[in-house]
Motif scaffolding. Structure first.
Motif, PDB file in Angstrom:
ATOM      1  N   LYS A  69      -9.601   8.762 -29.269  1.00 32.27           N
ATOM      2  CA  LYS A  69      -9.451   8.113 -30.560  1.00 32.27           C
ATOM      3  C   LYS A  69      -9.974   8.994 -31.694  1.00 32.27           C
ATOM      4  O   LYS A  69     -11.096   9.501 -31.632  1.00 32.27           O
ATOM      5  CB  LYS A  69     -10.200   6.782 -30.541  1.00 32.27           C
ATOM      6  N   ASN A  70      -9.169   9.177 -32.716  1.00 34.72           N
ATOM      7  CA  ASN A  70      -9.482   9.870 -33.972  1.00 34.72           C
ATOM      8  C   ASN A  70      -9.712  11.376 -33.850  1.00 34.72           C
ATOM      9  O   ASN A  70     -10.011  12.018 -34.845  1.00 34.72           O
ATOM     10  CB  ASN A  70     -10.703   9.242 -34.662  1.00 34.72           C
ATOM     11  N   VAL A  71      -9.578  11.963 -32.676  1.00 38.92           N
ATOM     12  CA  VAL A  71      -9.837  13.401 -32.537  1.00 38.92           C
ATOM     13  C   VAL A  71      -8.783  14.209 -33.292  1.00 38.92           C
ATOM     14  O   VAL A  71      -9.121  15.099 -34.088  1.00 38.92           O
ATOM     15  CB  VAL A  71      -9.884  13.815 -31.048  1.00 38.92           C
ATOM     16  N   VAL A  72      -7.525  13.904 -33.083  1.00 42.18           N
ATOM     17  CA  VAL A  72      -6.458  14.662 -33.746  1.00 42.18           C
ATOM     18  C   VAL A  72      -6.511  14.438 -35.255  1.00 42.18           C
ATOM     19  O   VAL A  72      -6.278  15.378 -36.031  1.00 42.18           O
ATOM     20  CB  VAL A  72      -5.076  14.291 -33.163  1.00 42.18           C
ATOM     21  N   GLU A  73      -6.845  13.234 -35.694  1.00 43.93           N
ATOM     22  CA  GLU A  73      -6.938  12.961 -37.132  1.00 43.93           C
ATOM     23  C   GLU A  73      -8.015  13.831 -37.780  1.00 43.93           C
ATOM     24  O   GLU A  73      -7.824  14.348 -38.878  1.00 43.93           O
ATOM     25  CB  GLU A  73      -7.235  11.476 -37.392  1.00 43.93           C
ATOM     26  N   HIS A  74      -9.157  13.998 -37.096  1.00 45.09           N
ATOM     27  CA  HIS A  74     -10.223  14.862 -37.619  1.00 45.09           C
ATOM     28  C   HIS A  74      -9.753  16.316 -37.676  1.00 45.09           C
ATOM     29  O   HIS A  74     -10.041  17.031 -38.633  1.00 45.09           O
ATOM     30  CB  HIS A  74     -11.484  14.765 -36.754  1.00 45.09           C
ATOM     31  N   ILE A  75      -9.011  16.745 -36.652  1.00 42.80           N
ATOM     32  CA  ILE A  75      -8.514  18.122 -36.623  1.00 42.80           C
ATOM     33  C   ILE A  75      -7.514  18.345 -37.747  1.00 42.80           C
ATOM     34  O   ILE A  75      -7.561  19.360 -38.450  1.00 42.80           O
ATOM     35  CB  ILE A  75      -7.908  18.445 -35.247  1.00 42.80           C
ATOM     36  N   VAL A  76      -6.605  17.391 -37.943  1.00 42.74           N
ATOM     37  CA  VAL A  76      -5.605  17.511 -39.010  1.00 42.74           C
ATOM     38  C   VAL A  76      -6.296  17.577 -40.368  1.00 42.74           C
ATOM     39  O   VAL A  76      -5.933  18.409 -41.215  1.00 42.74           O
ATOM     40  CB  VAL A  76      -4.597  16.343 -38.958  1.00 42.74           C
ATOM     41  N   ARG A  77      -7.287  16.736 -40.574  1.00 46.38           N
ATOM     42  CA  ARG A  77      -7.999  16.739 -41.854  1.00 46.38           C
ATOM     43  C   ARG A  77      -8.671  18.088 -42.087  1.00 46.38           C
ATOM     44  O   ARG A  77      -8.625  18.641 -43.187  1.00 46.38           O
ATOM     45  CB  ARG A  77      -9.023  15.609 -41.874  1.00 46.38           C
ATOM     46  N   ASP A  78      -9.271  18.670 -41.032  1.00 48.29           N
ATOM     47  CA  ASP A  78      -9.938  19.964 -41.171  1.00 48.29           C
ATOM     48  C   ASP A  78      -8.933  21.088 -41.426  1.00 48.29           C
ATOM     49  O   ASP A  78      -9.186  21.977 -42.235  1.00 48.29           O
ATOM     50  CB  ASP A  78     -10.768  20.262 -39.924  1.00 48.29           C
ATOM     51  N   VAL A  79      -7.801  21.043 -40.741  1.00 48.03           N
ATOM     52  CA  VAL A  79      -6.767  22.074 -40.931  1.00 48.03           C
ATOM     53  C   VAL A  79      -6.182  21.977 -42.339  1.00 48.03           C
ATOM     54  O   VAL A  79      -5.949  22.998 -42.999  1.00 48.03           O
ATOM     55  CB  VAL A  79      -5.674  21.954 -39.850  1.00 48.03           C
ATOM     56  N   ARG A  80      -5.951  20.760 -42.812  1.00 42.18           N
ATOM     57  CA  ARG A  80      -5.439  20.593 -44.176  1.00 42.18           C
ATOM     58  C   ARG A  80      -6.449  21.126 -45.198  1.00 42.18           C
ATOM     59  O   ARG A  80      -6.067  21.691 -46.217  1.00 42.18           O
ATOM     60  CB  ARG A  80      -5.090  19.133 -44.443  1.00 42.18           C
ATOM     61  N   ASP A  81      -7.738  20.977 -44.908  1.00 41.97           N
ATOM     62  CA  ASP A  81      -8.766  21.535 -45.775  1.00 41.97           C
ATOM     63  C   ASP A  81      -8.748  23.064 -45.706  1.00 41.97           C
ATOM     64  O   ASP A  81      -8.887  23.738 -46.723  1.00 41.97           O
ATOM     65  CB  ASP A  81     -10.140  20.999 -45.370  1.00 41.97           C
TER      66      ASP A  81
END
Length: 184
Positions: free
Chosen positions: A130-142
């Motif tokens: 849960k939420n692992v990919v969302e955290h990765i996407v947010r970091d990559v977008r940053d």
């Protein structure tokens, strides 16, 4: 769960490719039993540091939705500096599968390959949580400077990355089931 193994811009590594295919099938079964989560479809690519930077940046750009060529090239140059010291990297994909890039320059023996495969496949299992990919996407977008994340979000992501790395290093002993003495 489908696993494919291939090469990218490294001619003459047929024996290494065959060994990796054999190890990957066994490693997927072992990691799938030992680590909580669901194993996604996995593409394992053997490459050199330049290929790791190229493919890794392309996968990150796809995940973040980046189309700007200049941004991708800048990120690829920065990734090339880091890719020389990295043995492997697991990246989630937008379609739910995972990409595992392995730097063949860092693997002198099949035992080294087994340890890296187990480590990166543990990360692939973590992507289903849960939420692992969302955290990765947010970091990559940053990282691509598309959408800034707050300092709190950045610290939380770093904490989660450290936690995931500890788990992956802790499961490297499973490589002993592939090749005895590999994780020693």
């Amino acid at each position: 769960m489908k696993t494919t193994v291939g090469t990218h811009k490294i001619p003459g590594y047929g024996a290494t490719l065959r060994t990796t295919k054999r190890l990957a099938d066994q490693a997927v079964r072992i990691v799938n039993r030992a680590v909580p989560g669901n194993m996604p479809d996995v593409d394992i690519i053997l490459t050199n540091p330049r290929g790791m930077a190229e493919l890794g940046t392309a996968a990150d750009a796809e995940l973040a939705g980046v189309l700007d060529k200049r941004t991708r090239e800048r990120t690829e140059r920065a990734a090339l500096k880091q890719a020389r010291d990295v043995a492997g990297r697991a990246i989630p994909r937008a379609n739910g599968s995972a990409l595992v890039l392995i730097n063949i320059d860092q693997h002198a023996t099949p035992g080294d390959m087994a340890v890296t495969l187990v480590h990166e496949l543990v990360h692939c299992m973590q992507f289903s949580r849960k939420n692992v990919v969302e955290h990765i996407v947010r970091d990559v977008r940053d990282a691509f400077r598309i959408e800034r994340q707050s300092r709190r979000q950045a610290r939380e992501h770093e904490r989660l990355v450290e936690q995931d790395e500890r788990e992956a290093y802790g499961k490297e002993y499973l490589a002993n089931q592939l090749i005895p003495g590999a994780a020693a």
